[in-house]
Design a protein around this motif. Sequence first.
Motif, mmCIF file in Angstrom:
data_model
loop_
_atom_site.group_PDB
_atom_site.id
_atom_site.type_symbol
_atom_site.label_atom_id
_atom_site.label_comp_id
_atom_site.label_asym_id
_atom_site.label_seq_id
_atom_site.Cartn_x
_atom_site.Cartn_y
_atom_site.Cartn_z
ATOM 1 N N ILE A 121 2.129 9.155 -6.013
ATOM 2 C CA ILE A 121 2.394 10.561 -5.670
ATOM 3 C C ILE A 121 3.615 11.063 -6.433
ATOM 4 O O ILE A 121 3.650 12.195 -6.923
ATOM 5 N N SER A 122 4.642 10.207 -6.546
ATOM 6 C CA SER A 122 5.842 10.576 -7.305
ATOM 7 C C SER A 122 5.502 10.846 -8.764
ATOM 8 O O SER A 122 6.044 11.773 -9.383
ATOM 9 N N TRP A 123 4.585 10.052 -9.312
ATOM 10 C CA TRP A 123 4.155 10.258 -10.698
ATOM 11 C C TRP A 123 3.424 11.584 -10.848
ATOM 12 O O TRP A 123 3.630 12.318 -11.825
ATOM 13 N N ILE A 124 2.587 11.921 -9.876
ATOM 14 C CA ILE A 124 1.838 13.179 -9.917
ATOM 15 C C ILE A 124 2.791 14.378 -9.894
ATOM 16 O O ILE A 124 2.602 15.364 -10.610
ATOM 17 N N PHE A 125 3.825 14.294 -9.058
ATOM 18 C CA PHE A 125 4.751 15.411 -8.888
ATOM 19 C C PHE A 125 5.971 15.312 -9.812
ATOM 20 O O PHE A 125 6.915 16.085 -9.653
ATOM 21 N N SER A 126 5.958 14.370 -10.754
ATOM 22 C CA SER A 126 7.150 14.101 -11.559
ATOM 23 C C SER A 126 7.692 15.347 -12.267
ATOM 24 O O SER A 126 8.911 15.512 -12.396
ATOM 25 N N SER A 127 6.808 16.228 -12.705
ATOM 26 C CA SER A 127 7.260 17.434 -13.418
ATOM 27 C C SER A 127 7.932 18.434 -12.483
ATOM 28 O O SER A 127 8.617 19.352 -12.944
ATOM 29 N N ASN A 128 7.737 18.283 -11.186
ATOM 30 C CA ASN A 128 8.325 19.195 -10.208
ATOM 31 C C ASN A 128 9.614 18.656 -9.588
ATOM 32 O O ASN A 128 10.237 19.329 -8.764
ATOM 33 N N ILE A 129 9.992 17.436 -9.993
ATOM 34 C CA ILE A 129 11.183 16.808 -9.417
ATOM 35 C C ILE A 129 12.381 17.058 -10.324
ATOM 36 O O ILE A 129 12.387 16.605 -11.472
ATOM 37 N N VAL A 152 0.841 -1.210 0.000
ATOM 38 C CA VAL A 152 0.000 0.000 0.000
ATOM 39 C C VAL A 152 0.870 1.251 0.000
ATOM 40 O O VAL A 152 0.664 2.179 -0.794
ATOM 41 N N SER A 153 1.854 1.276 0.889
ATOM 42 C CA SER A 153 2.733 2.433 0.987
ATOM 43 C C SER A 153 3.529 2.657 -0.292
ATOM 44 O O SER A 153 3.576 3.769 -0.824
ATOM 45 N N GLY A 154 4.156 1.599 -0.794
ATOM 46 C CA GLY A 154 4.960 1.729 -2.004
ATOM 47 C C GLY A 154 4.140 2.163 -3.207
ATOM 48 O O GLY A 154 4.574 3.006 -3.999
ATOM 49 N N SER A 155 2.944 1.598 -3.347
ATOM 50 C CA SER A 155 2.078 1.960 -4.476
ATOM 51 C C SER A 155 1.594 3.396 -4.360
ATOM 52 O O SER A 155 1.591 4.153 -5.345
ATOM 53 N N LEU A 156 1.187 3.793 -3.149
ATOM 54 C CA LEU A 156 0.697 5.149 -2.931
ATOM 55 C C LEU A 156 1.790 6.182 -3.182
ATOM 56 O O LEU A 156 1.564 7.187 -3.869
ATOM 57 N N LEU A 157 2.974 5.937 -2.656
ATOM 58 C CA LEU A 157 4.063 6.901 -2.812
ATOM 59 C C LEU A 157 4.577 6.935 -4.247
ATOM 60 O O LEU A 157 5.010 7.986 -4.726
ATOM 61 N N SER A 158 4.530 5.804 -4.941
ATOM 62 C CA SER A 158 4.908 5.787 -6.357
ATOM 63 C C SER A 158 3.912 6.612 -7.173
ATOM 64 O O SER A 158 4.304 7.333 -8.108
ATOM 65 N N LEU A 200 6.851 20.140 -0.769
ATOM 66 C CA LEU A 200 5.567 19.503 -0.463
ATOM 67 C C LEU A 200 5.604 18.025 -0.822
ATOM 68 O O LEU A 200 5.131 17.174 -0.043
ATOM 69 N N TYR A 201 6.167 17.705 -1.966
ATOM 70 C CA TYR A 201 6.261 16.317 -2.413
ATOM 71 C C TYR A 201 7.069 15.467 -1.433
ATOM 72 O O TYR A 201 6.647 14.368 -1.050
ATOM 73 N N ILE A 202 8.212 15.974 -1.013
ATOM 74 C CA ILE A 202 9.090 15.232 -0.104
ATOM 75 C C ILE A 202 8.415 15.024 1.250
ATOM 76 O O ILE A 202 8.390 13.901 1.785
ATOM 77 N N VAL A 203 7.858 16.088 1.809
ATOM 78 C CA VAL A 203 7.247 15.997 3.137
ATOM 79 C C VAL A 203 5.980 15.155 3.095
ATOM 80 O O VAL A 203 5.766 14.283 3.945
ATOM 81 N N LEU A 204 5.131 15.386 2.085
ATOM 82 C CA LEU A 204 3.872 14.648 1.971
ATOM 83 C C LEU A 204 4.113 13.154 1.755
ATOM 84 O O LEU A 204 3.536 12.310 2.459
ATOM 85 N N GLY A 205 4.974 12.832 0.798
ATOM 86 C CA GLY A 205 5.215 11.429 0.488
ATOM 87 C C GLY A 205 5.766 10.648 1.661
ATOM 88 O O GLY A 205 5.254 9.583 2.024
ATOM 89 N N ASN A 206 6.793 11.195 2.293
ATOM 90 C CA ASN A 206 7.408 10.485 3.414
ATOM 91 C C ASN A 206 6.508 10.469 4.645
ATOM 92 O O ASN A 206 6.541 9.505 5.420
#
Length: 246
Positions: A115-123, A107-113, A205-211
């Motif tokens: 979120i990473s996809w959503i924020f990919s343009s900001n990384i 669940v965690s890995g899928s959810l965070l992956s 936001l991505y780093i704090v939210l995801g972790n």
Amino acid sequence: MKKSDKVKLGLLLFTVGFLGVLSLLTMEIPIIEKLKTEMSDVFTPFQFKLLILINPTILLIIFTVIGTSLYSKTGFKLPVFEYLTRKDKLRINYKEIVKFGIAGGIVSGSLLSFISWIFSSNIPDALKNFSPNIFNRFFYGGITEEILMRFGLMTLFVWLLQMIFKRKDQWTYWSGILLSSLLFGIGHLPIVNGLVTDPSSSLILYIVLGNSLGGIIFGWLYWKRGLESAMIAHIVTHIIFLITGV
């Protein structure tokens, strides 16, 4: 649990946690170029890595002592670690520990992956290209961070809340989970600052939210199934990351 057994428990947790700290020697430490230039005049790269170990080692000692002293007072469990260190052996439901750990990690890995996809343009590329090796992910991330953030910090928060409000209900546990998870997320920002000169608010936001979301899942598992289940979930999360390329 007898005092001698608690000492054994603390030493065991510190030992396995320190293996994770040592795994940092196998990774490239992200530091800004200016600092790297300044440090090169005084320390070799390997000496600098040894210096990097000082802070997590001190934190590991502090939080291991805190967790060992307080976890039983707050109702937390470490079924496997307790079994290995106490004289009076208790029956362990290994299937439940592993099952919930794997499920939580998926669940965690899928959810965070996601979120990473959503924020990919900001990384930034510098952060995308930064990839801890498998030893860092499994030993430091999966074991050491759980000892620091769940066994140490979350236990401390829950104990303080229960002492202050004289109550031991779900509110105190959830508050401890949320507080420690937020700090877990914020604790990843120094790596970002080492890789990105001027991180954007979206990146922060991505780093704090995801972790933080991962920390909430791990914290719940520590509360309901024991520290070992949280460790398994954290490791499985990194396995999902390796599969999805996060």
